[in-house]
Design a protein around this motif. Sequence first.
Motif, PDB file in Angstrom:
ATOM      1  N   GLY A   1       0.747  -1.112  -0.047  1.00 20.58           N
ATOM      2  CA  GLY A   1      -0.134   0.002  -0.008  1.00 20.58           C
ATOM      3  C   GLY A   1       0.890   1.156   0.120  1.00 20.58           C
ATOM      4  O   GLY A   1       0.241   2.399  -0.281  1.00 20.58           O
TER       5      GLY A   1
ATOM      6  N   ARG B   1      -4.133  -0.487  -4.484  1.00 22.30           N
ATOM      7  CA  ARG B   1      -3.577  -1.701  -3.894  1.00 22.30           C
ATOM      8  C   ARG B   1      -4.587  -2.790  -3.728  1.00 22.30           C
ATOM      9  O   ARG B   1      -4.328  -4.175  -4.086  1.00 22.30           O
ATOM     10  N   ALA B   2      -5.985  -2.531  -3.692  1.00 19.27           N
ATOM     11  CA  ALA B   2      -7.181  -3.551  -3.798  1.00 19.27           C
ATOM     12  C   ALA B   2      -7.248  -4.129  -5.140  1.00 19.27           C
ATOM     13  O   ALA B   2      -7.238  -5.508  -5.188  1.00 19.27           O
TER      14      ALA B   2
ATOM     15  N   ALA C   1      -5.244   3.541  -2.205  1.00 22.14           N
ATOM     16  CA  ALA C   1      -5.935   2.260  -1.549  1.00 22.14           C
ATOM     17  C   ALA C   1      -6.544   1.324  -2.694  1.00 22.14           C
ATOM     18  O   ALA C   1      -6.824   0.328  -2.303  1.00 22.14           O
ATOM     19  N   HIS C   2      -7.109   2.187  -3.387  1.00 15.80           N
ATOM     20  CA  HIS C   2      -7.797   1.650  -4.602  1.00 15.80           C
ATOM     21  C   HIS C   2      -6.907   0.864  -5.482  1.00 15.80           C
ATOM     22  O   HIS C   2      -7.275  -0.428  -5.762  1.00 15.80           O
TER      23      HIS C   2
ATOM     24  N   VAL D   1     -11.334 -10.675   3.756  1.00 14.88           N
ATOM     25  CA  VAL D   1     -11.497  -9.304   3.336  1.00 14.88           C
ATOM     26  C   VAL D   1     -11.384  -8.276   4.458  1.00 14.88           C
ATOM     27  O   VAL D   1     -10.427  -7.417   4.421  1.00 14.88           O
TER      28      VAL D   1
ATOM     29  N   ARG E   1      -7.624  -7.973   5.526  1.00 14.63           N
ATOM     30  CA  ARG E   1      -6.705  -7.588   4.752  1.00 14.63           C
ATOM     31  C   ARG E   1      -6.973  -6.071   4.456  1.00 14.63           C
ATOM     32  O   ARG E   1      -6.004  -5.401   4.390  1.00 14.63           O
ATOM     33  N   ARG E   2      -8.225  -5.514   4.496  1.00 12.90           N
ATOM     34  CA  ARG E   2      -8.650  -4.056   4.533  1.00 12.90           C
ATOM     35  C   ARG E   2      -8.510  -3.513   5.879  1.00 12.90           C
ATOM     36  O   ARG E   2      -8.973  -2.067   5.491  1.00 12.90           O
TER      37      ARG E   2
ATOM     38  N   ASP F   1      -8.117   3.518   5.543  1.00  7.66           N
ATOM     39  CA  ASP F   1      -6.717   3.902   4.981  1.00  7.66           C
ATOM     40  C   ASP F   1      -5.699   3.206   5.920  1.00  7.66           C
ATOM     41  O   ASP F   1      -5.475   3.955   6.835  1.00  7.66           O
TER      42      ASP F   1
ATOM     43  N   ASP G   1      -3.741  -6.543  -5.433  1.00  8.87           N
ATOM     44  CA  ASP G   1      -4.181  -7.811  -4.825  1.00  8.87           C
ATOM     45  C   ASP G   1      -4.744  -8.858  -5.586  1.00  8.87           C
ATOM     46  O   ASP G   1      -4.414  -9.973  -5.597  1.00  8.87           O
TER      47      ASP G   1
ATOM     48  N   HIS H   1     -14.182   2.762   3.906  1.00  4.57           N
ATOM     49  CA  HIS H   1     -13.119   2.733   2.967  1.00  4.57           C
ATOM     50  C   HIS H   1     -11.929   2.987   4.019  1.00  4.57           C
ATOM     51  O   HIS H   1     -11.674   4.220   4.148  1.00  4.57           O
TER      52      HIS H   1
END
Length: 409
Positions: A147, A168-169, A165-166, A360, A363-364, A381, A172, A379
């Motif tokens: 990230g 990185r998703a 952040a987006h 999930v 991970r997030r 950070d 993944d 969402h």
Amino acid sequence: MLDIAEELHRWVEQGREFAVATVVAVGGSAPRQPGAALAVETEGTVIGSVSGGCVEGAVYELCQEALIGGGCVVERFGYSDEDAFAVGLSCGGVIDVLITPVLADSPARGALAAALSTAAGGGATAVGRLVAPPGLLGQALHIRPDGSHEGTLGAGDALDRTAAAHARAMLDAGRTGNVELRGGAGENARGAQVACVDPSGEPLTLFVESSAPPPRMIVFGAVDFAAALVRVGAFLGYRVTVCDARPVFATSARFPDADEVVVEWPHRYLERTEVDGRTVLCVLTHEARFDVPVLALALRLPVAYVGAMGSRRTHEDRARRLAEAGVGDRELARLRSPIGLDLGARTPQETAVSIAAEIVAHRRGGTGAPLTGARTPIHRDIARESSAASASAASTGPGRQGGAVRTVP
């Protein structure tokens, strides 16, 4: 662009200037997918392709113009163009192409060079570039699997964090496509407050290009619950392996959604297979002779998630056996057991959703709590919160809604 990373990295190392054309959106029967790229260096050398030939000439000219004028532009080619048969796609599709000059003094050169170096070496990396509105084209953000990021999109730290952040998703999951960014504000390099949206109120469109194999999910135990989890894992973008020492259960016919079915003792397979920081390990065997050896190894590996199925009594017995096998308290604290979130799941399908939800959330950085009535950010950070926590910050600021991910087909 990352599909020709090896050649572009060599150009960067040689100090050459070039322009790169990247497919950022497609529609209809387009010959290449988002991420396909063509690059032209100052002496006219060309590498890559954006269309298989039908618009290469026009894209080549746009790259040459970018090298001369230094401008960044998004150009659309398609069958609907008046000159469709001259430069359009005779197959009937439409492609949007981002032209980016990478000159010695280009603001995006550093971030692009870092991403190209990582991709050329076979590492996981992502690049984020704005494709709308036109006034913000030309910058780039390099995003790593953890990230962290370098470079900037040129509209403030808030936008860079949201974009990272987006990205990185998507990294993944090994996906490339567009993300709409809405809301938020921050400071630009000069300290002025800037909004993360175009003044017209339209969202910013971020093109994220990923270079990484899909993350791995390894499911130990060829049971009914595993079959449901395999389907959910594949849906989430994992490359799923099922492993069980019993050949009568570990068959491709029972697990048609798995990428691989292995007949081997779980701990022996885990000893020889490759895992990384994105790998998730789900132990569903529910038998100590299988569970303990594989978990004793798994809890010492640098993987993203380790979970094991069983009742609370089974967990207590398992924890005792693992301690006897030399697993320390710190390692044992990594174990998610009983596996999954408390959804009241009963069926294999419901249990699979429970496990996937925990993966999930882990991970997030989610809590697993209902969003209704909550005041926490939707969402999260993670990188920023970790940094703030380590610095004992008094506040991390207001939450941001973020934007919905729209992956271009």
